[in-house]
Design an enzyme around this catalytic site. Structure first.
Site, PDB file in Angstrom:
ATOM      1  N   ARG A 104       1.011  -1.179  -0.161  1.00 50.99           N
ATOM      2  CA  ARG A 104       0.174  -0.045  -0.010  1.00 50.99           C
ATOM      3  C   ARG A 104       1.029   1.313  -0.044  1.00 50.99           C
ATOM      4  O   ARG A 104       1.657   1.429   0.960  1.00 50.99           O
ATOM      5  CB  ARG A 104      -0.956  -0.090   1.177  1.00 50.99           C
ATOM      6  CG  ARG A 104      -1.498   1.456   1.422  1.00 50.99           C
ATOM      7  CD  ARG A 104      -2.549   1.545   2.628  1.00 50.99           C
ATOM      8  NE  ARG A 104      -3.730   0.676   1.962  1.00 50.99           N
ATOM      9  CZ  ARG A 104      -5.006   0.886   2.492  1.00 50.99           C
ATOM     10  NH1 ARG A 104      -5.146   1.436   3.714  1.00 50.99           N
ATOM     11  NH2 ARG A 104      -6.126   0.286   2.045  1.00 50.99           N
ATOM     12  N   GLN A 134     -10.132  -3.496  -3.053  1.00 49.59           N
ATOM     13  CA  GLN A 134     -11.242  -3.349  -2.709  1.00 49.59           C
ATOM     14  C   GLN A 134     -12.733  -3.450  -3.804  1.00 49.59           C
ATOM     15  O   GLN A 134     -13.694  -4.012  -3.358  1.00 49.59           O
ATOM     16  CB  GLN A 134     -11.426  -2.054  -2.236  1.00 49.59           C
ATOM     17  CG  GLN A 134     -12.642  -1.244  -1.728  1.00 49.59           C
ATOM     18  CD  GLN A 134     -12.969  -1.748  -0.492  1.00 49.59           C
ATOM     19  OE1 GLN A 134     -12.070  -1.750   0.468  1.00 49.59           O
ATOM     20  NE2 GLN A 134     -14.384  -2.201  -0.226  1.00 49.59           N
ATOM     21  N   ARG A 290     -13.357  -8.406   1.547  1.00 47.42           N
ATOM     22  CA  ARG A 290     -11.792  -8.446   1.466  1.00 47.42           C
ATOM     23  C   ARG A 290     -11.276  -9.469   1.830  1.00 47.42           C
ATOM     24  O   ARG A 290     -10.283  -9.864   1.091  1.00 47.42           O
ATOM     25  CB  ARG A 290     -11.399  -6.859   2.373  1.00 47.42           C
ATOM     26  CG  ARG A 290     -11.826  -5.732   1.967  1.00 47.42           C
ATOM     27  CD  ARG A 290     -11.690  -5.093   0.634  1.00 47.42           C
ATOM     28  NE  ARG A 290      -9.959  -5.099   0.675  1.00 47.42           N
ATOM     29  CZ  ARG A 290      -9.270  -4.065   0.897  1.00 47.42           C
ATOM     30  NH1 ARG A 290      -9.684  -2.907   1.647  1.00 47.42           N
ATOM     31  NH2 ARG A 290      -7.878  -4.043   0.967  1.00 47.42           N
TER      32      ARG A 290
HETATM   33  N1   CP Z   1     -11.071  -0.045   2.646  1.00 51.01           N
HETATM   34  C1   CP Z   1      -9.663  -0.156   2.955  1.00 51.01           C
HETATM   35  O1   CP Z   1      -8.931  -0.410   2.306  1.00 51.01           O
HETATM   36  O2   CP Z   1      -9.660  -0.120   4.470  1.00 51.01           O
HETATM   37  P1   CP Z   1      -8.078   0.238   5.216  1.00 51.01           P
HETATM   38  O3   CP Z   1      -7.753   1.578   4.815  1.00 51.01           O
HETATM   39  O4   CP Z   1      -8.615   0.301   6.750  1.00 51.01           O
HETATM   40  O5   CP Z   1      -7.403  -0.731   4.716  1.00 51.01           O
HETATM   41  N1  NVA Z   2      -9.849   6.718  -1.269  1.00 52.96           N
HETATM   42  C1  NVA Z   2      -9.331   6.459   0.005  1.00 52.96           C
HETATM   43  C2  NVA Z   2      -9.812   4.818   0.237  1.00 52.96           C
HETATM   44  C3  NVA Z   2      -9.173   4.305   1.819  1.00 52.96           C
HETATM   45  C4  NVA Z   2      -9.618   2.921   1.950  1.00 52.96           C
HETATM   46  C5  NVA Z   2      -8.063   6.829   0.217  1.00 52.96           C
HETATM   47  O1  NVA Z   2      -7.054   6.470  -0.863  1.00 52.96           O
HETATM   48  O2  NVA Z   2      -7.608   7.054   1.403  1.00 52.96           O
END
Ligand code: CP
Ligand code: NVA
Length: 305
Positions: A104, A134, A290
């Site tokens: 991430r 997601q 998820r």
């Molecule tokens: N929706 C999602 O990716 O949640 P987190 O940011 O908690 O991982």
């Molecule tokens: N669009 C949001 C999604 C979080 C899961 C972000 O990137 O912060």
């Protein structure tokens, strides 16, 4: 070692249409308890996070364990990446230890570089551009409500043209359902991804949230300021006035309309408390899914499923 090419999941179109549907099917079997294989037996997933996470971190870690493997949580605060060690070096070193990498991060190019320089499967756990895991969870949730054939479902996206919107476009591109996107001027999705999807699906863009939601089966939104955009919060709050999903707006959807939100949610901003806690909300199933879709993705790219 086999000669099979390394498979990555950096974006939804990395899988063919059939592979996407098979992955959703496998996820549903995993959820039902019918699947008891352990394709990650003896394998390790490295999970690199340069942004916060609740769902992604926990679901990947638990999912790896349930498939017989082991997951390593690597915060950029703790590994040398955070002190400037290049991605291409990190990729080659981690590939000598682990069997897959989930990351991430901010820049999509860092994800691509990780996949290019590493020699193990890489999975996108969210970038500024995309959030494909997601959307796979969202598609499974849609199937649970409306059946496996997604082609007749009308999906509305109301909010920022962000990583979620771009990944919904990629899903429509691959699976061909109708997608209506409502966003304020200046907050359009990625132009290239939008144009590609327009060539394959009925994509409607508007600056009127009501137009997107009317008759939609799935009403979907997200925070107005994504991770890394916190200092734009005040400007965005002003620019997104009228983009809150309300109970009254949900009632203009189709009779079977459901509400989705990837979470975390800001109640009173992009959605009301009544909608997220209401009868049409499926956000907890969506969050649970998820786990199941990511297990299916890992079984495919890391476990040879
Ligand atoms: N929706 C999602 O990716 O949640 P987190 O940011 O908690 O991982
Ligand atoms: N669009 C949001 C999604 C979080 C899961 C972000 O990137 O912060």
């Amino acid at each position: 070692m086999t000669d099979r090419p390394v498979r990555h999941f950096l974006q939804i179109p990395d899988f063919s249409r059939d592979e996407l549907l098979q992955t959703l099917d496998l996820a549903a079997r995993m959820k039902s308890g019918a699947y008891t294989d352990r394709p990650l037996d003896g394998k390790t997933l490295a999970m690199i996070f340069t942004k916060s996470s609740t769902r992604t971190r926990v679901s990947f870690e638990v999912g790896t364990y349930q498939l017989g493997g082991h997951a390593l949580f690597l915060s950029s605060r703790d590994i040398q990446l955070g002190r400037g060690e290049p991605i291409k070096d990190t990729a080659r070193v981690l590939s000598r230890y682990v069997d897959g990498i989930m990351i991430r991060t901010f820049d999509q190019q860092d994800l691509v570089d990780l996949a290019t320089w590493g020699s193990v499967p890489v999975i996108n756990g969210l970038t500024d551009l995309l959030h494909p895991c997601q959307i796979m969870a969202d598609l499974l949730t849609v199937q649970e409500n409306f059946g496996q054939d997604l082609s007749g479902v009308k999906v509305a996206w109301v909010g920022d043209g962000n990583n979620m919107a771009n990944s919904w476009l990629n899903a429509a591109y691959m699976l061909g359902f109708e997608l209506r996107l409502a966003y304020p001027a200046g907050y359009a999705p990625d132009a290239e991804i939008l144009e590609r999807a327009r060539g394959a699906a009925n994509i409607i863009t508007t600056h009127d949230p009501r137009e997107a939601v009317e008759g939609a089966d799935v009403v979907n939104t997200d925070v107005w300021a994504s991770m890394g955009q916190e200092e734009e919060s005040a400007k965005r709050a002003a620019d997104f006035q009228g983009y809150c999903i309300t109970e009254e707006m949900m009632e203009t959807g189709s009779g079977r309309a459901i509400f989705l939100h990837c979470l975390p949610a800001h109640r009173g901003e992009e959605v009301t408390e009544g909608v997220i806690e209401g009868a049409r909300s499926r956000v907890w199933d969506e969050a649970e899914n998820r786990l199941h879709v990511q297990k299916a993705i890992m079984a495919k790219v890391m476990g040879g499923a």
